[in-house]
Design an enzyme around this catalytic site. Sequence first.
Site, PDB file in Angstrom:
ATOM      1  CD  GLU A 128      -3.016  -0.879   0.114  1.00  0.00           C
ATOM      2  OE1 GLU A 128      -3.484   0.258  -0.080  1.00  0.00           O
ATOM      3  OE2 GLU A 128      -3.317  -1.870  -0.582  1.00  0.00           O
TER       4      GLU A 128
ATOM      5  CB  SER B 119     -49.082 -31.011  42.429  1.00  0.00           C
ATOM      6  OG  SER B 119     -50.371 -31.569  42.296  1.00  0.00           O
TER       7      SER B 119
END
Length: 842
Positions: free
Chosen positions: A90, A487
Amino acid sequence: MSHLLRTSRVFAWFLLTGLSVAIIIASAFYLYLRPSLPPVHQLLDVKLQTPLRVYSADNRLIAEFGEKRRAPITIEQIPTIQLQAFLAAEDARFHDHFGVDIKGLTRAAIELVSTGSIQSGGSTITMQVAKNYFLSRDRTFIRKFNEILLALQIERELDKDKILELYLNKIYLGNRAYGIAAAAQVYYDKPVDELTLAQMAMLAGLPKAPSAYNPLANPERALIRRNWILGRMRDLGYITQEDWSEATKAPLTATYNMREAEVDADYVAEMARTEMVRRFGEAAYNDGYSVTLTVDGTKQQAATEALRTGLENYDRRHGFRGPIGQFDIAGMSTAELSNQLLNYPRVEGLIPAVITSVNDDEGAARVHTRHLGPGKMDFETMTWAKRYRTENLTGPTPEKPSDVVNVGDVVYVKVTQLPQIQEQTPETDGNEPRLELQVALSQAPRVEGAVISLSAKTGAIEALAGGYSFSQSKYNRATQANRQPGSTFKPFLYLSALENGRTPATIYNDAPIVFEDSELEGAWRPQNSSGQFYGPTTLREGLYRSRNLVSIRLLRDLGIRQTLNYLDQLKIPTANMPANLSLSLGAGQLTPMALARGFAVIANGGYDVEPYLIKTIQEPDGTVVYEAPETVLCDSDCEQQLTDNASEDPLTESNSDTPETDGILLPASAQQSAEKRVMKRLADERSVYIMHTILQDVVRRGTGRRALALNRKDLAGKTGTTNEQKDTWFAGFNHDVATTVWVGFDQPSPLGRREFGASTALPIWVDYMKTAMQGAPESTMARPNGIVNIRINPRTGERARPGEDGTFEIFKEEDAPAPLSQDTNGNGSGANDSDSLPGQIF
């Protein structure tokens, strides 16, 4: 000479004029654009868009949320050779220029003049940082001029290493990977410092065109780009000729590696995501927060697998519902078969497959799976597949493969053996036969369920599963499903009785009863699940054997309003509780989370509990922005001490105004790690201790006996089954952990007449707790002061006379049966007031 001199002067004046005009124009641009340029120091405060990551308490990844994959790192963590690869690709003059490379800009200008279009931008790494952080990607002269100005400012205010670090953390490298660390993970499943030279060069080639030079999308162009960068590195002296020769010969090794979750906990992850968005908005997805939850990775995985296995087992008991699809496979290629199967979704571990042949003589069917190709399904994996008729009825047991499947049927299968090369042995002739794919017939359950496991003393969620498959249904049944507890509600009713003068030896009659009540819509004839009645029964036996008629008479004796008030005291939601006697049988509605919290109160000895999920929230730099406060269990002595020491050690008292979202409780007032949550006592510890012993009897002698398979003496709990078996439960605990399991259909309908809490929910609970309690010491509640043991007559509840058959029972001192007098005739209720017996019996 005079002509030449005049000509030179003219050119000089033209040059000077052009230069002056250029300077004036540039100055005008600068004066015009400079005020709008952002200050460079903002770069140091920029929060890179980093995904939200959710971890278990043991630091295992649960989920990742966010558009971009990024893992910011410092320049010191990146190898020098990797930095040089990017510079070669780059900006080879990066360390020599002042932010703008004149040669590069000149080259770009010449390309523009010669071709009429911008071929390359001549951008330096510094200019790319300016563009990526501050500017748009428009290819205009104004944007380029802004880019140059910003680059010059960045170079003046930041050093080269910082600029390079900003660049390598921001760049897009394809496949949603932003920054070099994310790219190393996505393409090579490695940290940056473990990449080879060839892999480093490959990554360095991506910024120019992530799609064109992507090794996954375009390997040929990627290879050319990689080798060009290696050549540049050699020419610049970054690598030797030998390094270049070896790296250019290296094959492409890039593969797609999305980081997989290490714990199967989609419902938990969604709870965490929801809470983070509530707190931080959309920033939760981009600001790189790391959330550590209270769930233990091993326990969470066990909960997920136990629930799925339990639901699949229930589903198999009720038969095979047939194929999920059917199509004509004649003349189809394997690729066409795979394409057709794309119409059928994969469900967790279940893979769609089409039946390609059925051979009754061989005792197998051949299949083609969407992902793994052809395979074999033996008849042994189909024997369960009686044809489903109703929840109570199935067809005959199949005797051959064709009784179950036909060619062209699309079914779900589970893989039992992956295809592989068989290992060569001395008996083989040198050939290496391939073991074929083996699968087993399966189907996606319609029934659903939930598992919630809480730390009883802190409320921390240790595991949570909200359904069979989050991909099928995001509805979290653990926190959102209001269902009848059946229950499993009874322990709260019986605890209320123990708090109001009743004892485990108090007698109530288990006998038929009929109620005529307009609120109950006519006559109500409740029964026990067995359909039988057992006469006078102690409260202990009434609870551990889950006798409905005992519970109804007990509620009538205590009073409905008083019982609802006690539930409010325990902080059990009563908004959906009926104000009639059906309350005693659990006809109200609670979420599994609310029920689990109620049992945690019993498990820990009677202290308040607030379930919470989030342990810590951290920013990317490790700063802790939230830490769950320490939980303090506080009895009356503690409350007095807190009052005396409030100014020295401020504590945060839990209250009903604390915000709660979807089962996650994060006290708004407890934002600092130094703060604590005070959880006060909600029930008398002696009453809770007695309840522990009764619920331990549920496991030892009652409906929860399957839990004995865990071979522990500290377990207690309660099964629950509602009317017509629409909801089944098991809530169990020891002194440290409380775990609740629910099973039912999303749209309430009967599970089947042979399905109860003990057969559907309890096996899931046992399967989970086998892992959750592995290696953990037994933990039981310590016996508090004020408890006495007395030998009683179980038929009367009174003290046993000498020579009578009796059993030992425990009582609070003030509620113990009266001592025997000289003229005791053996008749009595065992309660303090013997005159209450007729009311309890009738």
